[in-house]
Design a protein around this motif. Structure first.
Motif, short mmCIF file in Angstrom:
data_model
loop_
_atom_site.label_atom_id
_atom_site.label_comp_id
_atom_site.label_asym_id
_atom_site.label_seq_id
_atom_site.Cartn_x
_atom_site.Cartn_y
_atom_site.Cartn_z
N GLN A 80 43.48 65.47 19.84
CA GLN A 80 43.12 65.82 18.47
C GLN A 80 41.67 66.32 18.34
O GLN A 80 41.28 66.83 17.29
N LYS A 81 40.85 66.17 19.37
CA LYS A 81 39.41 66.40 19.25
C LYS A 81 39.03 67.76 18.68
O LYS A 81 38.09 67.87 17.89
N ALA B 254 39.61 67.12 14.79
CA ALA B 254 39.11 65.93 14.09
C ALA B 254 37.62 66.05 13.80
O ALA B 254 36.83 66.50 14.64
N LYS B 255 37.23 65.63 12.59
CA LYS B 255 35.83 65.64 12.21
C LYS B 255 35.62 64.59 11.12
O LYS B 255 36.33 64.57 10.12
N GLY B 256 34.65 63.72 11.35
CA GLY B 256 34.32 62.71 10.35
C GLY B 256 35.45 61.74 10.07
O GLY B 256 35.56 61.24 8.95
N ILE C 161 41.51 64.61 10.15
CA ILE C 161 42.06 65.89 10.62
C ILE C 161 42.40 66.66 9.36
O ILE C 161 43.32 66.30 8.62
N ARG C 162 41.64 67.71 9.09
CA ARG C 162 41.78 68.43 7.82
C ARG C 162 42.65 69.68 7.94
O ARG C 162 43.16 70.18 6.95
N SER D 234 44.16 65.20 3.84
CA SER D 234 43.66 65.12 5.21
C SER D 234 44.34 63.94 5.89
O SER D 234 44.71 62.96 5.24
N ALA E 68 42.14 60.59 11.70
CA ALA E 68 42.07 60.81 13.14
C ALA E 68 42.50 59.53 13.85
O ALA E 68 42.23 58.43 13.38
N GLU F 235 39.54 56.34 18.69
CA GLU F 235 39.26 56.52 20.11
C GLU F 235 39.74 55.31 20.90
O GLU F 235 40.25 55.43 22.02
N ASP G 148 39.76 63.08 0.11
CA ASP G 148 38.96 63.92 1.00
C ASP G 148 39.31 65.39 0.82
O ASP G 148 38.43 66.25 0.80
#
Length: 710
Positions: free
Chosen positions: A417-418, A421-423, A426-427, A441, A444, A447, A690
Motif C-alpha cells: 500500500q505504500k 498511503a499517506k497520513g 489511502i485516499r 478515505s 492504511a 505497519e 477526511d
C-alpha cells in the motif's frame, strides 16, 4: 446483481423528489411515533401482539374452520382457497354470475399480491381503487411503494400532474383541493358499483368478524353501498378471540402512521341490510398462498406475527433512500423481502435482500417482534445453499477461513500500500479499485498489527485475566485502539491476554449467507479464546461481540452442528463489550477519572450492534460524562452510518449518502470530536470526514477514556 437492478438504485438515488418525500416523512415519523406511545409500555404491548399472533400462527387451519363456521352462521359465504389462481377465478366467476360491471376497492395488499385488478380488467370489468393513495398510483400506472401509504413517494406537484393528465386538467398542487377533487370524483363510483372488494386487518375466529382500519372511510363505503361485498383476507390475519383485537388496534395506528387511532374502525359480522332493504351478499375469501407452509417453517413462522403496519419501512435508512419500487416487489422493505421470498419464490428476493444493511432498526419498532433482519440472513443462507456462492466470494472466504494465509496477506498488503498511503489514509486507488475510495478515505494497514505491538505493553500479574478479542480492524488497521483497551484494563489491575489463534469473527461470511465459512471461523476462535481460560473475553467491536456472544451458537444451530454448541455457550458466558466492563470497573471504584478540567465538547454515534443487539449504548455515554467531557446530543445519533461491514463495498452508492447524512449531523453538533465504540464506524466516519476535509476528530471510546484515567 443485475445491471437493471443497479440502474434502478441509481435512478432512485438521483430522484430529489423521492429523497425529499421519504426523508421528511422518516424524520417526522420517529418524533410522532414516540409521542403516540407516550405513557404506554411499548414492550408490553408488542409482547401481547406477538403472543396473540404466534398462537394463531400455530393453528391456522383450526382458526380458519372456526371463522368459517361463525361467519356462515351470520349469513356470510366463506371460501378457503390456496392459490392466487383459485382466488382470482372465484372472484371473477362471482362477478360474471352476478352481472357485475363496476367494482370499487378499498386498499388491499392481498389483492395486490395476486394482481387481482389486472385479472378483472382483462375480462372487461371496471375496477376503481378508492383509497386516495391507491387511486393515485392506479392512475399513474404504478404499484404501491409502501404497504400503508402507497403513494408516499409522490409529491403534491406530481399528484396534481397525474390528476391533470388522467382525470381532469386544471388541478393545482394544493393538498386540500386535491383531496376534495378526489372525493368528488370517487363518490359517484361508490354509488354506481355492483361489487365492493376490501381486505381486512383482523379476522376473528370466535365471532366470524372482520376488522377494517382506515383513515378515509372508503372501506366503510365499499363494504356498505354495493350489493355484493367481497373481503379478501390472508389467513395470517386470523386471531382466536375477540379480545385479541385490542393489542393489535393499540399498536397498528401508532406504528403505521403515528396516530393514537385511525379515523374509522369497522367491525363487520355477517351480512348487513342493503340501502334498499334487501340483504347484501358477503363473500369472505380466506387465502393461503403459502402462508401455511410459512407457519410450518421453524424459522419463518415468526413472520406471520406481522400486522402490516410497515413501521419497518418507516425507520429503514435504506428504504428512505431508494423507496419501495426498488426495495421490494409487491410487499416492500425488510418484511417485504421476507414475504416476497415466500408468497412469490425465494429467487425473486435475491436482489432485494442484498439491500438490507442489517442495522436492526426494523427489529426495534416491529409491534409483532418479528426478527426481520435475522430472517433476511436466513434468506441469504438458503439462497447460498440453493444457488451456491459466487467465484469471488468463494475465493475470499477461503482465504478468510485460513488464519495464517489471511494474516500473511494483510501483512503483505501493509507493504504493497505504500505508494498510496499517506497520513494513515489511502485516499486514492488505481483502476477499478478507485470506487472503494470515491466517497471516503480508507485506513492504511498498520505497519505492525496489534498482535505484534501488544508485546511492548507491560502487563500486571493478576488472577483476573481478560482475553482481548481484537477483530480484524483493530488488529491490522487500528492497533492504537487495541493498545488503549489494554492499558485501560491494566489500570484496573487486569492482565490482558492476546490469544494468537484468534481470527476473523465470521461476520462477513455469515452476513453473506456463507454459514459454513462462518462456522469455521467460530471453531477457530472458540478454541483460541477458551484455551486462555480468561475471566472475561473482551471485545471493543460490537459486531465482533455479537458474533462471539450470539452468532456462533446461532450459526451452529442453523447448520445442525449440535456438537459445537457447548463451546459456543461457554465462550458466550465470558464475552463482554469494552465499555460495559469499564463502566462496571468505574462503578466498583477500580478505575477513577481525573477531576477539575473543563474538557472539549464531544458527541456520540451509536453503533447499530451496540445499541440494538447488545443494548449497551448507555455505558459509553456515562463514561464520557464521568471522564469530564461535555456530551452533546446528535440528531439521528442511532441511525446507521452506512458501513455495515462489507456492505459499503458491495453497495457504495447507498453507503455514501447514508454517510453524508451522518457527517452532516455530526458537524451540526459543533463538537470537536465524535466518539463511538465500533472500529467499523470509525473507519467509515473518519474516512468520510477526511475525504470532505472535515475537522471533527473521530475516536474510539477507549482512546477518549485512556488519558482521563488516573
Amino acid at each position: 446483481m443485475t445491471v437493471d437492478f443497479k440502474d434502478s438504485i441509481h435512478e432512485a438515488l438521483a430522484n430529489p423528489n423521492l429523497r425529499g418525500a421519504l426523508g421528511r416523512f422518516s424524520e417526522a415519523y420517529r418524533i410522532s411515533r414516540e409521542k403516540a406511545y407516550a405513557g404506554l409500555d411499548f414492550e408490553a404491548i408488542r409482547e401481547r401482539v406477538k403472543t396473540v399472533k404466534a398462537q394463531a400462527a400455530g393453528k391456522l387451519d383450526e382458526l380458519a374452520a372456526r371463522f368459517q363456521a361463525a361467519a356462515e352462521a351470520q349469513g356470510a359465504t366463506v371460501v378457503r382457497l390456496s392459490s392466487p389462481a383459485e382466488v382470482k377465478a372465484y372472484i371473477l366467476a362471482l362477478a360474471k354470475e352476478r352481472g357485475v360491471r363496476s367494482i370499487v376497492k378499498s386498499k388491499s395488499m392481498a389483492s395486490e399480491e395476486i394482481h387481482l385488478n389486472r385479472h378483472l380488467e382483462a375480462e372487461g370489468i371496471q375496477v376503481f381503487e378508492t383509497d386516495l393513495g391507491e387511486w393515485i398510483i392506479q392512475l399513474a400506472h404504478q404499484t404501491p411503494s409502501h404497504m400503508v401509504m402507497p403513494a408516499i413517494h409522490l409529491t403534491k406537484e406530481e399528484v396534481a400532474e397525474i390528476f391533470n393528465e388522467e382525470v381532469e386538467p386544471g388541478q393545482t398542487p394544493d393538498i386540500p383541493r386535491l383531496v376534495k377533487f378526489a372525493r368528488e370524483k370517487l363518490r359517484g363510483r361508490f354509488l354506481e358499483a355492483d361489487m365492493g372488494i376490501s381486505g381486512a386487518n383482523i379476522a376473528v375466529a370466535e365471532t366470524g368478524s372482520l376488522v377494517i382500519v382506515t383513515n378515509e372511510g372508503n372501506a366503510r363505503l365499499v363494504s356498505t353501498l354495493p350489493r355484493i361485498h367481497v373481503a379478501l383476507v390472508g389467513i395470517e390475519k386470523l386471531v382466536e378471540n375477540f379480545r385479541d383485537v385490542e393489542p393489535i388496534l393499540t399498536a397498528l395506528p401508532r406504528n403505521a402512521t403515528a396516530q393514537l387511532l385511525t379515523s374509522y374502525v369497522s367491525i363487520i359480522t355477517g351480512r348487513t341490510p342493503a340501502p334498499d332493504g334487501q340483504e347484501k351478499e358477503l363473500h369472505i375469501v380466506l387465502m393461503d398462498n403459502k402462508r401455511s407452509e410459512m407457519a410450518a417453517d421453524p424459522k419463518f413462522k415468526e413472520a406471520l406475527q406481522c400486522i402490516r403496519c410497515a413501521s419497518c419501512l418507516n425507520v429503514c435508512p435504506v428504504y428512505r433512500l431508494v423507496g419501495g419500487h426498488v426495495f421490494g416487489k409487491v410487499y416492500t422493505g425488510g418484511i417485504g423481502t421476507i414475504l416476497t421470498a415466500w408468497f412469490d419464490e425465494l429467487k425473486k428476493s435475491d436482489e432485494i435482500q442484498g439491500l438490507c444493511i442489517q442495522c436492526g432498526a426494523c427489529n426495534d419498532v416491529c409491534p409483532g417482534k418479528v426478527p426481520i433482519s435475522d430472517l433476511i440472513l436466513e434468506i441469504r443462507r438458503r439462497l447460498v445453499k440453493e444457488q451456491g456462492q459466487g467465484v469471488a466470494a468463494k475465493a475470499i472466504f477461503k482465504v478468510v477461513n485460513n488464519r495464517r494465509v489471511f494474516h500473511s496477506m494483510l501483512r503483505a498488503a501493509s507493504l504493497a500500500q505504500k505508494p498510496f498511503a499517506k497520513g494513515g489514509f489511502i485516499r486514492h486507488l488505481p483502476f477499478f479499485l478507485g470506487e472503494m475510495t470515491k466517497f471516503r478515505s480508507l485506513p492504511a494497514i498498520a505497519e505492525k498489527p496489534l498482535r505484534d505491538t501488544i508485546r511492548r505493553i507491560a502487563q500486571p500479574e493478576s488472577a483476573e485475566k481478560a482475553a482481548f478479542y481484537a477483530g480484524c480492524l483493530i488488529d491490522f488497521a487500528y492497533p492504537e485502539m487495541g493498545e488503549a483497551v489494554v492499558k485501560v484494563l491494566n489500570k484496573a489491575g487486569i492482565q490482558v491476554l492476546f490469544p494468537e489463534g484468534q481470527t476473523c469473527c465470521g461476520a462477513p461470511a455469515r452476513y453473506s449467507g456463507a454459514y459454513e465459512t462462518a462456522a469455521g471461523n467460530a471453531r477457530d476462535n472458540i478454541q483460541a479464546l477458551l484455551e486462555a481460560d480468561p475471566t472475561w473475553v473482551v471485545s471493543a467491536c460490537p459486531t465482533c461481540t455479537v458474533a462471539l456472544k450470539e452468532d456462533f451458537a446461532s450459526t451452529f444451530t442453523s447448520l445442525g452442528l449440535e456438537a459445537d454448541l457447548e463451546g459456543a455457550h461457554r465462550l458466550a458466558a465470558k464475552v463482554i463489550d469494552f465499555s460495559t466492563l469499564v463502566k462496571q470497573l468505574v462503578d466498583a471504584g477500580r478505575l477513577t477519572f481525573k477531576e477539575g478540567e473543563q474538557l472539549e465538547k464531544v458527541t456520540y454515534h451509536d453503533s447499530c450492534h451496540l445499541k440494538r443487539t447488545l443494548r449497551a449504548n448507555q455505558p459509553p455515554r456515562d463514561l464520557l460524562g464521568q471522564a469530564g467531557f461535555q456530551l452533546e446530543g446528535m440528531f439521528e445519533q442511532d441511525i446507521c452510518c452506512g458501513m455495515g461491514g462489507s456492505y459499503s463495498l458491495k453497495m457504495p452508492e447507498i453507503s455514501a449518502p447514508m454517510l453524508e447524512r451522518k457527517l452532516d449531523n455530526i458537524e451540526r453538533t459543533g463538537a470537536s470530536s465524535v466518539a463511538m465504540d465500533c472500529p467499523g464506524c470509525v473507519m467509515q466516519i473518519r474516512g468520510g470526514l477526511d475525504k470532505r476535509g472535515g475537522q471533527v476528530k473521530v475516536e474510539h471510546t477507549a482512546n477518549k477514556l485512556l488519558d482521563r484515567l488516573l
